[in-house]
Design a protein around this motif. Structure first.
Motif, PDB file in Angstrom:
ATOM      1  N   ARG A 280     -11.480  32.603  21.873  1.00  0.00           N
ATOM      2  CA  ARG A 280     -11.903  32.968  23.231  1.00  0.00           C
ATOM      3  C   ARG A 280     -11.063  32.285  24.311  1.00  0.00           C
ATOM      4  O   ARG A 280     -11.169  32.628  25.477  1.00  0.00           O
ATOM      5  CB  ARG A 280     -13.386  32.648  23.420  1.00  0.00           C
ATOM      6  N   LYS A 281     -10.250  31.328  23.907  1.00  0.00           N
ATOM      7  CA  LYS A 281      -9.322  30.725  24.876  1.00  0.00           C
ATOM      8  C   LYS A 281      -8.265  31.737  25.321  1.00  0.00           C
ATOM      9  O   LYS A 281      -7.607  31.568  26.328  1.00  0.00           O
ATOM     10  CB  LYS A 281      -8.583  29.534  24.231  1.00  0.00           C
ATOM     11  N   ARG A 282      -8.079  32.763  24.495  1.00  0.00           N
ATOM     12  CA  ARG A 282      -7.064  33.799  24.764  1.00  0.00           C
ATOM     13  C   ARG A 282      -5.663  33.210  24.866  1.00  0.00           C
ATOM     14  O   ARG A 282      -4.854  33.635  25.672  1.00  0.00           O
ATOM     15  CB  ARG A 282      -7.418  34.593  26.015  1.00  0.00           C
ATOM     16  N   PHE A 284      -3.088  33.488  22.770  1.00  0.00           N
ATOM     17  CA  PHE A 284      -2.769  34.298  21.600  1.00  0.00           C
ATOM     18  C   PHE A 284      -1.773  33.620  20.659  1.00  0.00           C
ATOM     19  O   PHE A 284      -2.032  33.453  19.475  1.00  0.00           O
ATOM     20  CB  PHE A 284      -2.239  35.661  22.068  1.00  0.00           C
ATOM     21  N   GLU A 310      -9.722  39.254  15.454  1.00  0.00           N
ATOM     22  CA  GLU A 310     -10.392  38.994  16.732  1.00  0.00           C
ATOM     23  C   GLU A 310      -9.375  38.774  17.859  1.00  0.00           C
ATOM     24  O   GLU A 310      -9.583  39.206  18.989  1.00  0.00           O
ATOM     25  CB  GLU A 310     -11.300  37.768  16.616  1.00  0.00           C
ATOM     26  N   ARG A 313      -8.191  42.167  18.806  1.00  0.00           N
ATOM     27  CA  ARG A 313      -9.264  42.934  19.463  1.00  0.00           C
ATOM     28  C   ARG A 313      -9.439  42.456  20.907  1.00  0.00           C
ATOM     29  O   ARG A 313      -9.551  43.247  21.832  1.00  0.00           O
ATOM     30  CB  ARG A 313     -10.572  42.777  18.679  1.00  0.00           C
ATOM     31  N   LEU A 314      -9.452  41.137  21.088  1.00  0.00           N
ATOM     32  CA  LEU A 314      -9.682  40.603  22.433  1.00  0.00           C
ATOM     33  C   LEU A 314      -8.477  40.833  23.344  1.00  0.00           C
ATOM     34  O   LEU A 314      -8.627  41.004  24.541  1.00  0.00           O
ATOM     35  CB  LEU A 314     -10.010  39.104  22.362  1.00  0.00           C
TER      36      LEU A 314
END
Lengths: 386, 185
Positions: A280-282, A284, A310, A313-314
């Motif tokens: 969730r930190k993004r 990548f 994930e 997807r994010l």
């Protein structure tokens, strides 16, 4: 997200500016159980950190699980039974690599650290390094050095503001406050040495100490300059420091233990949550490097591929649906994929106009997680896809 | 010059005449964007802000938020130039919208945000979803919340009620359920 905020950054600037010119003053090591004499600058420093600790201790981000706390504390005490009584451990749920030691013995270990260290030996090195700052009283050395060279009122404004904050959103400030106080290369070298000595004396494998720095540096490079690690900002792993540590590890002849099993047992139940926080930190590229390192370290392939999926997807760029599907399928073909892999795969199939596959995946999810909190919604998806 | 002062005086007076917070009259429909709701009790409703955030006892104790989020925006209705914040996408399924809201709360400093009971629900006459959640504040205080939402014309519309688990959330939870049922589009 918790990042380097303005006050912390100002403090870092002040301190960084000072540390290039002033050699730290020699000072006796702190003895076990010792507290600074009242009326001294060191006592004032401790008082400020006591206030910070008070707000930290009630924070919603503190991981209170007794078993995990007991484990990390046990490792700390194994490094030094005498000093561990003076340290209060706070495990903080934050997906960045960071550990810090305040002058009053407040030790923070962020969950991003527990996700990244791969065994007990590496954890012992990180904890030992922080203990080194405490034993050598690096904070007060830095404080005196800064006081002599900079505007102490400005410094006090920053520190007082931090001490009085009392909120969790600025954990970074607290950690930065604690760690920047020991932010000279000499201090870091000293703490490297102490951390290394403590872990080796406690019987851990010496070769594990430099590995954590190498892995962090890989992540940092992949993440790019726009995603600096808070820990690396305050603990720059220079090539020279890394080379010294590697040389010391190579020169060490004893074998030592890795503590793989005990470490995995302690963190296993949290790993999925920490990885979820991580994706969730993004960040990548940085997270991809971390996932690859964790896979090499023996993390279940199913879990690693799920979180790879994930990431795609994010991110949601062109072509990411295909990449996510491929990663989720790999996860399901391996050991350790969480039940939600089926759900995520179902969502991706639905979005790529594969209703039959989507329905199948959602059914598989309900079978794998019969008590799922979103059961009613998934059932409605299956209805809609008919 | 005199004219300028006169205009300024009128502006000041006009501002002074509008109360910054009004109480919503109970049992009367209130238009909130494209839909109306009928509150059961009096809520304090700020009039000078763009967002609709209501409370009875104070925002730190309980709040009722009416949020509209366009495609590509964050929950606060902004763009995300850094590509790091969670944003709403019009193609999101309810699970993803739930994740988007949970992530936004976590990024805002709330800890241990745990959603529960995601299920289909009507938003007025529109198909929508709802879920509950629990979380901890910065200083460790327990909160509960509930979200009702729908996606209409590529925009996410949600009503989020949250408050301290002890006393202030349950105090108006039943009234909020009635408010959810009162939605007219």
């Amino acid at each position: 997200m918790i990042g380097m905020r303005a006050p912390a950054f100002a403090a870092v600037l002040l301190l960084a500016g000072a540390c290039t010119t002033t050699p730290p003053e020699p000072i006796a090591d702190l003895k076990p159980g010792e507290r600074p004499a009242l009326g001294t600058d060191e006592a004032g420093l401790w008082m400020q950190m006591d206030a910070v600790e008070e707000s930290l201790s009630t924070s919603g981000r503190i991981v209170t699980d007794p078993a995990l706390n007991a484990y990390v504390r046990t490792v700390t005490c194994r490094l030094s039974a005498e000093y561990c009584k003076d340290m209060r451990l706070y495990i903080v749920q934050t997906p960045h690599f960071n550990a810090s030691m305040a002058p009053n013995g407040t030790m923070q270990v962020w969950t991003g650290t527990l996700l990244r260290v791969q065994n007990e030996a590496q954890l012992a090195y990180v904890l030992g390094h922080e203990m080194g700052h405490y034993i050598r009283r690096h904070s007060v050395q830095r404080w005196r050095s800064i006081r002599n060279k900079t505007d102490s009122m400005a410094f006090f404004t920053v520190t007082t503001r931090m001490a009085g904050l009392g909120f969790m959103g600025d954990l970074a400030d607290m950690a930065a406050m604690a760690s920047v106080m020991a932010f000279s290369r000499d201090h870091e070298r000293e703490s490297d040495d102490i951390g290394f000595d403590l872990m080796v004396q406690a019987g851990y494998a010496a070769g594990e100490a430099p590995k954590i720095w190498v892995a962090l540096e890989e992540e940092r490079k992949a993440a790019g300059a726009e995603n600096p690690s808070l820990f690396l900002s305050s603990h720059p792993p220079t090539e020279e420091r890394l080379a010294t540590l590697q040389a010391r590890a190579s020169a060490h002849t004893g074998k030592g233990k890795f503590g793989n099993k005990s470490f995995v047992t302690a963190v296993r139940r949290y790993r999925t949550d920490w990885l979820r926080d991580e994706v969730r930190k993004r960040d990548f590229e940085g997270t991809k490097v971390l996932l690859a390192n964790l896979q090499k370290a023996g993390y279940p392939a199913g879990e690693i591929h799920f979180f790879e999926g994930e990431l795609y997807r994010l991110r949601g760029d062109d072509g990411d649906i295909k990449l996510a599907i491929s990663a989720y399928r790999k996860a399901l073909g391996s050991k350790g994929a969480p039940a939600e892999t089926h759900r995520a795969l179902g969502v991706m199939y639905w979005k790529s106009d594969q209703p039959k596959q989507a329905r199948k995946s959602f059914r598989a999810y309900l079978a794998a997680a019969p008590k799922a909190e979103d059961r009613a919604m998934i059932k409605s998806y299956i209805q809609q896809l008919k | 010059m005199t004219r300028k002062f006169a205009a300024l005086a009128i502006l000041l007076l006009a501002t002074a005449c509008v109360p910054s917070i009004v109480a919503t009259p109970p049992q009367e429909p209130i238009q909130v964007g494209f839909y109306s709701v009928t509150p059961q009790v009096e809520w304090n409703r700020p009039m000078m802000t763009a967002s609709e955030i209501w409370t009875v006892d104070g925002y730190a104790l309980q709040s009722l938020r009416f949020l509209d989020v366009a495609d590509g925006q964050t929950l606060s209705g902004r763009e995300d130039p850094d590509d790091k914040a969670p944003v709403f996408r019009r193609t999101m399924l309810p699970n993803e919208i739930q994740e988007f809201i949970v992530e936004t709360l976590a990024a805002g400093g709330w800890a241990n945000v745990k959603p529960k009971g995601l299920k289909p629900a009507k938003f007025g006459g529109l198909p929508g979803f709802r879920f509950a959640f629990g979380m901890l504040s910065d200083d460790g205080l327990e909160y509960d919340g509930v979200v009702l939402g729908t996606v209409r014309e590529d925009t996410l519309h949600i009503i989020m009620y949250m408050g301290t688990r002890l006393h202030y959330y349950p105090k108006y939870a039943k009234d909020v359920e009635k408010l959810f049922k009162s939605i007219r589009t």
